[in-house]
Design a protein around this motif. Structure first.
Motif: not given
Length: 266
Positions: A66-77, A79-90
């Protein structure tokens, strides 16, 4: 997450998942209900189709990071997208690579999108593939012209050329990259061609000079001035996307009335 939060636009047909996940999702669900599994038998395939498994896995990732993941969504096709804070990339990419229930060990692509109207104009896109589970996911983050992001070359060797390309085209700096040099443009090139504020013609052009017997750089010379085309036409080419200008509709109606009047006289 350091108080930074990007505005993630939702494309038509997409849906966010994190708002639907209960706070105790990880505790109240069995592990086999929230992970991506290999489809061993037909009964399991019918019970847990691919889309359902990806949705549950996205909620699982959001619940444990929860510290890094800001949102998670399924696209119209789907596909799973995980939207994260820049500090959480690694940390997030490391978890997706090494976690037993994910094993996204292949980084297929790194790219970016430039939207100058946003406070953080660059959207970073990482495309991951899990051979073990035959699944894909997309990790997105954001930054601006001056803020570097952490390199993932220590996790994925394929990130070497991908980050160099993003640096060359967009000017996004990756801290910790072992050899961050331009990869597509020429030596001494100035600017980043994929930025929206970079002119389509560029600033310089090259040609071979017979007298100097070498390639020379010169300022761009355009044969004619840029012209603005209004593209007004009485024939509507894209009726599903825009309405015809009113003056064209009036002219077409007047022309039709005159034609009808001429037909009556005949």
């Amino acid at each position: 997450s350091s108080g930074i939060n990007a505005e993630w636009p939702l494309r038509p047909g997409s849906r966010f998942l994190s708002d639907n996940a209960p706070n105790d999702f990880y505790k109240t669900h069995k592990a086999r209900d929230v992970i991506i599994r290999r489809e061993d038998d037909e009964a399991e395939c019918k019970t847990y189709p691919d889309v359902d498994r990806l949705e549950k896995f996205g909620q699982y990732v959001a619940s444990i990071l929860p510290k890094y993941v800001q949102d998670v969504r399924m696209t119209s096709i789907n596909e799973l997208e995980i939207l994260i804070h820049p500090e959480g990339i690694v940390p997030v990419m490391g978890m997706l690579k090494d976690h037993t229930n994910a094993q996204f060990k292949a980084l297929m692509e790194i790219t970016a999108v430039d939207v100058p109207s946003r406070p953080y104009r660059f959207e970073l896109v990482y495309c991951l593939l899990s051979h073990h589970y035959n699944a894909r996911c997309i990790v997105k983050s954001y930054t601006d012209e001056l803020t570097p992001v952490d390199s993932v070359t220590a996790l994925y060797k394929s990130a070497d050329f991908g980050e160099r390309e993003v640096w060359d085209m967009f000017g996004i700096f990756f801290s910790g990259h072992p050899d961050l040099r331009r990869i597509l443009t020429d030596y001494g090139f100035e600017g980043h061609p994929f930025r929206k504020d970079f002119p389509l013609t560029g600033y310089t052009e090259v040609r071979y000079d017979n007298e100097l017997a070498r390639v020379v750089y010169e300022p761009v010379e355009v044969a004619q001035e840029f012209r603005k085309f209004e593209m007004d036409t009485p024939w509507e080419l894209f009726p599903n996307y825009r309405e015809a200008p009113e003056h064209l509709l009036e002219a077409a109606a007047q022309k039709a009335a005159e034609a009808a009047e001429n037909d009556e006289k005949k």
